[in-house]
Design a protein around this motif. Structure first.
Motif, short mmCIF file in Angstrom:
data_model
loop_
_atom_site.label_atom_id
_atom_site.label_comp_id
_atom_site.label_asym_id
_atom_site.label_seq_id
_atom_site.Cartn_x
_atom_site.Cartn_y
_atom_site.Cartn_z
N THR A 1 30.01 -39.85 68.14
CA THR A 1 29.87 -41.17 67.55
C THR A 1 28.55 -41.34 66.83
O THR A 1 28.49 -41.85 65.71
N TYR A 2 27.46 -40.89 67.45
CA TYR A 2 26.16 -41.06 66.80
C TYR A 2 26.02 -40.16 65.58
O TYR A 2 25.31 -40.49 64.63
N SER A 3 26.74 -39.04 65.56
CA SER A 3 26.74 -38.19 64.36
C SER A 3 27.47 -38.88 63.22
O SER A 3 27.05 -38.80 62.05
N GLN A 4 28.57 -39.56 63.53
CA GLN A 4 29.28 -40.32 62.50
C GLN A 4 28.40 -41.42 61.94
O GLN A 4 28.35 -41.63 60.72
N ALA A 5 27.69 -42.13 62.82
CA ALA A 5 26.83 -43.22 62.36
C ALA A 5 25.70 -42.69 61.48
O ALA A 5 25.37 -43.29 60.44
N ALA A 6 25.10 -41.56 61.88
CA ALA A 6 24.02 -40.98 61.09
C ALA A 6 24.53 -40.52 59.72
O ALA A 6 23.85 -40.68 58.70
N ARG A 7 25.74 -39.97 59.69
CA ARG A 7 26.31 -39.52 58.42
C ARG A 7 26.61 -40.70 57.50
O ARG A 7 26.36 -40.64 56.29
N LEU A 8 27.10 -41.80 58.05
CA LEU A 8 27.41 -42.97 57.24
C LEU A 8 26.14 -43.61 56.68
O LEU A 8 26.15 -44.14 55.56
N CYS A 9 25.06 -43.53 57.45
CA CYS A 9 23.79 -44.09 56.96
C CYS A 9 23.26 -43.32 55.76
O CYS A 9 22.61 -43.88 54.88
N LYS A 10 23.53 -42.03 55.71
CA LYS A 10 23.06 -41.20 54.60
C LYS A 10 23.89 -41.38 53.34
O LYS A 10 23.46 -41.00 52.25
N GLY A 11 25.09 -41.92 53.50
CA GLY A 11 25.93 -42.15 52.33
C GLY A 11 26.42 -40.86 51.71
O GLY A 11 26.80 -39.90 52.40
N ALA A 12 26.37 -40.79 50.38
CA ALA A 12 26.88 -39.62 49.66
C ALA A 12 26.04 -38.37 49.95
O ALA A 12 26.52 -37.24 49.81
N ARG A 13 24.79 -38.55 50.36
CA ARG A 13 23.92 -37.40 50.62
C ARG A 13 24.37 -36.62 51.86
O ARG A 13 23.99 -35.47 52.04
N ALA A 14 25.16 -37.24 52.73
CA ALA A 14 25.58 -36.58 53.97
C ALA A 14 26.71 -35.59 53.75
O ALA A 14 26.98 -34.76 54.62
N GLY A 15 27.37 -35.65 52.59
CA GLY A 15 28.48 -34.73 52.34
C GLY A 15 29.76 -35.18 53.00
O GLY A 15 29.86 -36.28 53.57
N ARG A 16 30.76 -34.32 52.98
CA ARG A 16 32.05 -34.66 53.55
C ARG A 16 32.04 -34.55 55.07
O ARG A 16 31.33 -33.70 55.62
N PRO A 17 32.81 -35.37 55.76
CA PRO A 17 32.90 -35.25 57.22
C PRO A 17 33.64 -33.99 57.60
O PRO A 17 34.46 -33.47 56.83
N PRO A 18 33.39 -33.44 58.80
CA PRO A 18 34.12 -32.24 59.24
C PRO A 18 35.60 -32.55 59.41
O PRO A 18 35.99 -33.65 59.80
N GLY A 19 36.43 -31.57 59.09
CA GLY A 19 37.87 -31.74 59.24
C GLY A 19 38.28 -31.88 60.70
O GLY A 19 37.64 -31.33 61.60
N PHE A 20 39.35 -32.62 60.92
CA PHE A 20 39.83 -32.83 62.29
C PHE A 20 41.35 -32.94 62.27
O PHE A 20 41.91 -33.80 61.59
N ASP A 21 42.01 -32.03 62.99
CA ASP A 21 43.47 -31.99 63.06
C ASP A 21 43.90 -32.58 64.41
O ASP A 21 43.74 -31.95 65.46
N GLU A 22 44.44 -33.79 64.40
CA GLU A 22 44.81 -34.46 65.64
C GLU A 22 45.91 -33.71 66.39
O GLU A 22 45.88 -33.61 67.62
#
Length: 310
Positions: free
Chosen positions: A241-262
């Protein structure tokens, strides 16, 4: 034949890979009788001295188990039963990784610390592994000295050890590592994967690369994802969760989120079911062995007989 003893088909499968002599004087007791005694102790958790008489002298059974734990015989047997399953196409290479904490009883404490005695010395029987000291030392779990070098530590559960393991898609263990109970899961991810080694019949490199891998959030960090990408292993690991929040704060600079196959992540419970099968053996579910390599040998022996019986 008692409950839990080797069947004729299981014995014929294991017999070619067992040592036939220990290189010492005296009678080499029948391996099948000794293995049945080891299985009885692994399954019931009984003290070695309380083994039933039908297995022969308890000390012979214990010494054979200790020796095979030190020289890697149990690990080789596990690889051979895995190779037989792989040769018939029975291994599901959708691998999952996980860990489990095992409570250590007071019987597991008290192993001598410091350097082990020289091989062949009289003190070797109490302070180390006679005749196998160098092998046992090289097979000790990763970590510091003292109690930690025997895979014992302190966690929320108290005096504990921890199993880190990988399992195939049919809930059978592929590799095992023992560490102190407080050791973080992510620190043992690479050793667990690199310990997967299924020999191929005839010539050729052993099979070490899963088709895909699933793990929980404990393994969600950059170095692990980079290691898997470098090896070309498709993986499904949820983002913290905190990794998602940190990535969203960086915006476009954070790159794409890691893939996840449910759908693939739903199969991660195979490692939990493999753990349940291991812990049906009482000597694995609760640690009584003082030495880390003997406890690892106990768990590996339990894993060896999960394969042909599932």
């Amino acid at each position: 034949m008692g409950r839990g003893d080797l069947s004729d088909s299981e014995w014929e499968r294991l017999r070619p890979f067992l040592p036939v002599s220990n290189g010492r004087c005296g009678r080499w007791r029948d391996n099948r009788q000794v293995i049945d005694g080891i299985l009885h102790r692994v399954r019931t958790g009984v003290q070695w001295r309380d083994l039933p008489d039908r297995f022969g002298p308890w000390k012979t059974v214990y010494e054979r188990h200790r020796l095979w734990s030190a020289d890697g015989t149990w690990e080789r047997l596990l690889q051979q039963v895995q190779a037989a399953a792989d040769g018939s196409g029975e291994i599901d290479w959708d691998v999952s990784v996980g860990s489990i904490i095992v409570r250590a009883r007071q019987h597991a404490a008290g192993a001598r610390t410091g350097p082990l005695p020289a091989s062949g010395s009289k003190g070797g029987r109490r302070g180390g592994t006679p005749g196998r000291d160098s092998v046992a030392e090289s097979r000790r779990p990763l970590g510091g000295g003292g109690a930690g070098s025997e895979g014992l530590g302190r966690s929320r559960g108290g005096f504990t050890s921890k199993f880190h393991l990988s399992a195939d898609g049919r809930c059978r263990p592929l590799s095992l590592i023992v560490t102190p109970g407080q050791r973080a899961d992510c620190t043992q991810f690479k050793p667990v994967l690199e310990k997967i080694r299924v020999p191929r019949p005839g010539l050729g490199w052993p099979c070490k690369k899963p088709d895909s891998l699933a793990a929980d959030k404990a393994y969600s960090n950059g170095p692990i994802r980079e290691y898997l990408r470098r090896r070309g292993i498709r993986h499904t690991i949820p983002e913290k969760t905190y990794s998602q929040a940190a990535r969203l704060c960086k915006g476009a600079r954070a790159g794409r989120p890691p893939g996840f196959d449910e759908d693939r992540y739903k199969k991660r419970n195979t490692v939990e079911r493999a753990i349940n099968r291991l812990k049906q053996s009482r000597a694995v579910a609760t640690r009584y062995d003082k030495r880390g390599y003997v406890f690892l040998g106990t768990a590996t022996a339990a894993a060896v007989f999960i394969w042909p019986r599932t």
